[in-house]
Design a protein around this motif. Structure first.
Motif, PDB file in Angstrom:
ATOM      1  N   ARG A  65       0.855  -1.195   0.000  1.00 32.53           N
ATOM      2  CA  ARG A  65       0.000   0.000   0.000  1.00 32.53           C
ATOM      3  C   ARG A  65       0.885   1.236   0.000  1.00 32.53           C
ATOM      4  NH1 ARG A  65      -5.190  -1.134   2.244  1.00 32.53           N
ATOM      5  NH2 ARG A  65      -5.176   0.488   3.824  1.00 32.53           N
ATOM      6  N   LEU A  79      -4.457   6.774  -2.522  1.00 32.76           N
ATOM      7  CA  LEU A  79      -4.041   5.490  -1.946  1.00 32.76           C
ATOM      8  C   LEU A  79      -3.963   4.456  -3.075  1.00 32.76           C
ATOM      9  CD1 LEU A  79      -3.408   3.763   0.590  1.00 32.76           C
ATOM     10  CD2 LEU A  79      -5.849   3.164   0.634  1.00 32.76           C
ATOM     11  N   VAL A  97      -3.160   0.461  -3.899  1.00 29.66           N
ATOM     12  CA  VAL A  97      -3.010  -0.892  -3.355  1.00 29.66           C
ATOM     13  C   VAL A  97      -2.564  -1.795  -4.501  1.00 29.66           C
ATOM     14  CG1 VAL A  97      -4.158  -2.833  -2.234  1.00 29.66           C
ATOM     15  CG2 VAL A  97      -4.765  -0.485  -1.590  1.00 29.66           C
ATOM     16  N   ALA A 127       0.466   2.114   5.274  1.00 27.23           N
ATOM     17  CA  ALA A 127       0.964   2.384   3.920  1.00 27.23           C
ATOM     18  C   ALA A 127       2.304   3.124   3.956  1.00 27.23           C
ATOM     19  CB  ALA A 127      -0.067   3.216   3.151  1.00 27.23           C
TER      20      ALA A 127
END
Ligand code: NCD
Ligand code: ZN
Length: 453
Positions: free
Chosen positions: A3, A23, A25, A41
């Motif tokens: 992440r 963000l 992933v 993350a």
């Protein structure tokens, strides 16, 4: 899955410019919001940076296979990443042209092994291969004619190019680097009327006109505007009649823009691109650059350059036409046409945005969203949930000087010595940081072939 959180950057899209966090992933953008907290993350602090969708350059010549002394899939895609370009579309005019399924498969294997950024492949049209690259049905039947006698566009699912895997077909109406050339009506029309929805990208210069003017002393006079105008008019007429999507490569004159605008207004499926050297150079630079300024279509008069800038709203994309040749080749008695562009397109555009010649959103539109739309590329170019995390982070205030060493194997640029503001700070390819602070973290084999929607 890893992440990655990009915090405090300014996100640039064709629609808006906003402060926000992203963000990621794995390879995908998971969330975009004004503020995201994700304790687990890894964080990239993008304070002071603008975040663009990774640029998609729809027109590059990486010379691999066949002329890897000029460029190969690794050096060419490294040049792409250095320039903030995360996907390239490679042209078929190799020394053995990419005009068959076998040649396309060979190039695909090379690109898979060597590319450091994502790629799509363009297949070349010849007088003979309309059937091979388009499937078997070529002539439109009378009962397929729609309104205004236009041939109805077949649904994508009936396209027979699925296993071909090319993103477009390239048609050269005028001779240039390589041997690809189709001038007669019959094969041109058969390509356009084939049952296939791949866009046809056209190098639009009329070959008879090029032959007529070939004796002129200076390169721009050997390939005058009328050659481009004739070819664009011709191909627009054929696209209108057949209903096939056509994309005009490196449009360079005022008159071509008027033809394209008129065709668009009538609903012809036409898109067009402009190359950075036609925006940032003109015949005023011809003497200074010598052979390094020789390119097809040629550098144009300042009036044409002005017309391109005034009509950016009608130009779908900027694409480099990255066409490297070695210094020795350029300095020879018969210099080939073409110049590199991958490393310099985005900095030049960012500098132009700093000078208010276009907006940051214009850059995102012309280097990312529109290439995806024209070539139907899957999950690319939007900074939004579910899309590939391809991002180019730039510092708009940082000064650049275009100078050696370059990543492109030819190691020169027509823009050497140019200074401006707008430097590439970090590049992220499908969630992996591949450039940070001038260092590369990309390996040959990282590049993946794009998919069509
Ligand atoms: C290109 C090349 O060298 O491959 N040259 C050029 O001048 N643009 C071919 C082309 O796109 O015309
Ligand atoms: Zn071309």
């Amino acid at each position: 899955m890893e992440r990655l959180l990009i915090q405090n950057g300014t996100i640039v899209t064709p629609d808006e410019i906003m402060r926000g966090d992203i963000l990621i992933v794995g390879e995908t953008i998971a969330r975009v919001a004004p503020e995201i907290r994700a304790d687990d993350a890894r964080v990239i602090d993008a304070t002071g940076l603008h975040i663009f969708p990774g640029a998609i350059d729809a027109h590059v010549h990486l010379r691999d296979p066949g002329a890897t002394h000029k460029e190969d899939f690794t050096t060419g895609t490294r040049a792409a990443l250095a320039g903030g370009v995360t996907t390239i579309l490679d042209m078929p005019n190799n020394s053995t042209p990419t005009t068959t399924r076998a040649a396309l498969a060979e190039k695909r294997a090379i690109a898979r092994a060597r590319a450091v950024c994502d790629f799509g492949l363009v297949i070349g049209a010849t007088a003979e291969n309309a059937e091979e690259i388009n499937g078997t049905r070529t002539a439109p039947r009378a009962d397929e004619r729609g309104k205004n006698n236009l041939i109805r566009v077949p649904p994508r699912s009936s396209a027979s190019n699925d296993e071909l895997g090319a993103v477009a077909i390239k048609l050269y109406l005028g001779a240039t680097t390589g041997d690809l050339l189709v001038t007669e009506f019959d094969p041109v029309y058969r390509h356009f009327s084939a049952r296939n929805d791949l866009p046809i990208v056209v190098h639009a210069e009329d070959n008879d006109a090029l032959n007529f003017f070939a004796g002129a002393s200076r390169h721009p006079q050997k390939r005058p505007a009328i050659a481009a105008v004739l070819a664009v008019a011709r191909v627009l007429a054929i696209a209108e009649t057949t209903g096939r999507a056509v994309h005009i490569a490196h449009l360079s004159t005022a008159r071509e823009i008027e033809l394209v605008k008129d065709a668009k207004a009538r609903g012809v499926r036409v898109t067009c691109e402009v190359a950075p050297h036609h925006l940032f150079l003109s015949t005023d630079d011809e003497e200074r650059l010598g052979a390094f300024g020789i390119v097809n279509p040629p550098l144009r008069a300042p009036d044409d350059v002005r017309a391109l800038w005034q009509n950016l709203a009608h130009i779908d994309l900027v694409a480099t036409d990255h066409a490297p040749h070695t210094r020795a080749e350029k300095e020879s008695a018969k210099p080939p046409s073409g110049m590199p562009g991958l490393e310099t397109m985005l900095p030049l555009l960012l500098n132009a945005a700093n000078e208010k010649r276009l907006s940051l959103s214009d850059i995102a539109r012309m280097t990312a969203r529109n290439p995806v739309r024209v070539f139907h590329l899957a999950h690319k170019a939007e900074i939004a949930e579910g899309f590939d995390a391809d991002l180019t982070l730039v510092n708009l205030d940082a000064e650049f000087v275009i100078q050696k060493p370059f990543e492109t194997k030819c190691n020169w640029s027509p823009f050497e010595g140019t200074r401006g503001r707008g430097k590439i700070a970090r590049v992220i390819l499908r969630g992996r940081e591949v450039i940070a602070d001038g260092k590369f973290f990309a390996e040959p084999g990282n590049g993946r072939e794009v998919q069509r929607t």
